[in-house]
Design an enzyme around this catalytic site. Structure first.
Site, PDB file in Angstrom:
ATOM      1  N   LYS A 189       0.905  -1.300  -0.031  1.00  0.00           N
ATOM      2  CA  LYS A 189       0.090  -0.069   0.007  1.00  0.00           C
ATOM      3  C   LYS A 189       0.755   1.277  -0.003  1.00  0.00           C
ATOM      4  CE  LYS A 189      -3.719  -2.334  -0.076  1.00  0.00           C
ATOM      5  NZ  LYS A 189      -4.597  -2.870   0.663  1.00  0.00           N
TER       6      LYS A 189
HETATM    7  C1  PLP Z   1      -5.712  -3.982   0.930  1.00  0.00           C
HETATM    8  C2  PLP Z   1      -7.118  -3.893   0.836  1.00  0.00           C
HETATM    9  C3  PLP Z   1      -7.991  -4.310   1.916  1.00  0.00           C
HETATM   10  C4  PLP Z   1      -7.555  -5.380   2.947  1.00  0.00           C
HETATM   11  O1  PLP Z   1      -6.467  -5.026   3.604  1.00  0.00           O
HETATM   12  P1  PLP Z   1      -5.262  -6.044   4.396  1.00  0.00           P
HETATM   13  O2  PLP Z   1      -4.496  -5.311   5.326  1.00  0.00           O
HETATM   14  O3  PLP Z   1      -4.854  -6.755   3.331  1.00  0.00           O
HETATM   15  O4  PLP Z   1      -6.328  -6.885   5.191  1.00  0.00           O
HETATM   16  C5  PLP Z   1      -9.287  -3.772   1.979  1.00  0.00           C
HETATM   17  N1  PLP Z   1      -9.841  -2.968   1.027  1.00  0.00           N
HETATM   18  C6  PLP Z   1      -9.090  -2.707   0.043  1.00  0.00           C
HETATM   19  C7  PLP Z   1      -9.690  -1.753  -1.125  1.00  0.00           C
HETATM   20  C8  PLP Z   1      -7.881  -3.134  -0.163  1.00  0.00           C
HETATM   21  O5  PLP Z   1      -6.977  -2.706  -1.212  1.00  0.00           O
END
Ligand code: PLP
Length: 366
Positions: A189
């Site tokens: 991210k």
């Molecule tokens: C990455 C993501 C999540 C989940 O996050 P995690 O930390 O992997 O559980 C939820 N929603 C969206 C849109 C994402 O891109």
């Protein structure tokens, strides 16, 4: 080979600071619920402009905990409906169904890939209690009309801010637009940890206290449990890394915008639809740069042959997943088109001009 996302290089940019912090945490003997978490919660609250941040184990937990807290508080009940975009990452939808709530899928706007706000009011029923907006690919989705609708129908606006940390709408950061927001610090991210991590932000004191207890076995006083909670913690190592990297987030998002601008103005193929650069540039942090073409699979192989790694976000629509087989026969044509045609190009704060030139040149000779 141009990697889709060179995480090693991204984190090595700050290696001196990060390694010093990690060593300090290691040597302290204190690994959970310590100073690094407290300081990250304060830093993120300050950055987003909210009253409360609760660090949790990951982004999915952040969203699950928000909805679970609304259920514990009697604001929502299992069986109630939550509106959610039909083309989101599956985690947004899992958070709803995991709580016994009913996801009501709404088709996106093909130009922004975000939920189409004009379809919202017609989907609101007596059971609708909230809307989970997803700032997909890093682009903000919000409007005054959405806020008005939420007031008119008494709906909670929950932001899935996993992809848009740092984005702003009207001078307000995502994570502070609705009633509560879930963040993910998954390594890939825009603000990535070196493992799993997540957070909830909110200005609601009661909700914040409930989520804090729920994430701590349902307890706010040791060995006394008010709820049947879970264990969802953001550990000190991850918090330490996030404290370092948060300082560089705005700069890194600016670098992403520069690449996006170049791709948009220089990719010329008539077969390829590039995303729009928003009029207010802070409304996008370009977590992903997603193009669309009916010849997606051929383009992807061509780019792979030319040593450019791409990914698909996402190849299968949620309503076509086996996990939601009850929806498999339903039709969401825009989502299906998006899932069949999108391709994500490399975008990151560590790409150099030569790599960007190479990608543009290669695509334009497809
Ligand atoms: C990455 C993501 C999540 C989940 O996050 P995690 O930390 O992997 O559980 C939820 N929603 C969206 C849109 C994402 O891109």
């Amino acid at each position: 080979m141009i990697k889709f996302l060179d995480l090693q290089q991204i984190n090595l940019q700050h290696h001196t600071e990060i390694e010093a912090k990690l060593l300090q945490v290691f040597q302290s003997g204190w690994y959970l619920m310590g100073q690094e978490l407290a300081s990250f919660e304060a830093n993120l609250s300050h950055y987003i402009g909210v009253k409360h941040t609760i660090g949790v184990a990951n982004g999915l937990d952040a969203l699950r905990l928000i909805l679970r807290a609304y259920i514990e508080l009697g604001v929502m009940n299992p069986g109630d409906e939550i509106l959610v975009p039909s083309n989101t990452y599956i985690a947004s939808i899992l958070a709803i169904s995991d709580n016994g709530l009913i996801p009501v899928l709404i088709e996106p706007d093909i130009d922004t890939y975000n939920i189409n706000l004009t379809h919202i009011e017609e989907k609101i029923s007596a059971k609708t209690k909230g809307i989970l907006i997803v700032h997909l690919y890093g682009r903000v989705i919000f409007s005054q009309k959405l806020k008005d609708l939420s007031e008119k129908y008494n709906l909670k606006i929950i932001e899935d801010n996993a992809q848009a940390i740092g984005a702003e709408w009207n001078g307000i950061k995502t994570g502070n637009l609705g009633h509560a927001a879930g963040f993910s610090f998954y390594p890939g991210k825009n603000l990535g940890a070196i493992g799993d991590a997540g957070a909830v932000t909110t200005n609601d004191d009661t909700l914040a206290a409930t989520i804090r207890a729920l994430a701590n076995y349902g307890s706010n006083q040791k060995y006394l449990n008010i709820y049947k909670g879970l264990n969802s913690r953001l550990d000190e190592m991850q918090a330490a890394v996030l404290n370092v990297k948060l300082k560089y987030l705005d700069h890194e998002n600016t670098l992403r915008r520069k690449i996006a601008k170049r791709y948009i103005s220089e990719i010329k193929s008539p077969e390829i639809v590039v995303p729009e650069y928003p009029e207010h540039e802070k409304e996008h942090v370009w977590h992903l740069f997603v193009i669309r073409t009916s010849d997606r699979n051929a383009l992807q192989s061509y780019l792979t042959d030319n040593k450019i790694q791409t990914l698909i976000h996402y190849p299968v629509a949620p309503h076509k997943q086996q996990a939601y087989k009850e929806w498999n026969e339903l039709s969401y044509p825009l989502s299906e088109k998006i899932h069949a045609e999108v391709l994500s190009l490399p975008i990151s704060p560590v790409m150099d001009d030569e790599q960007i030139n190479m990608i543009i040149r290669t695509i334009n000779t497809f």
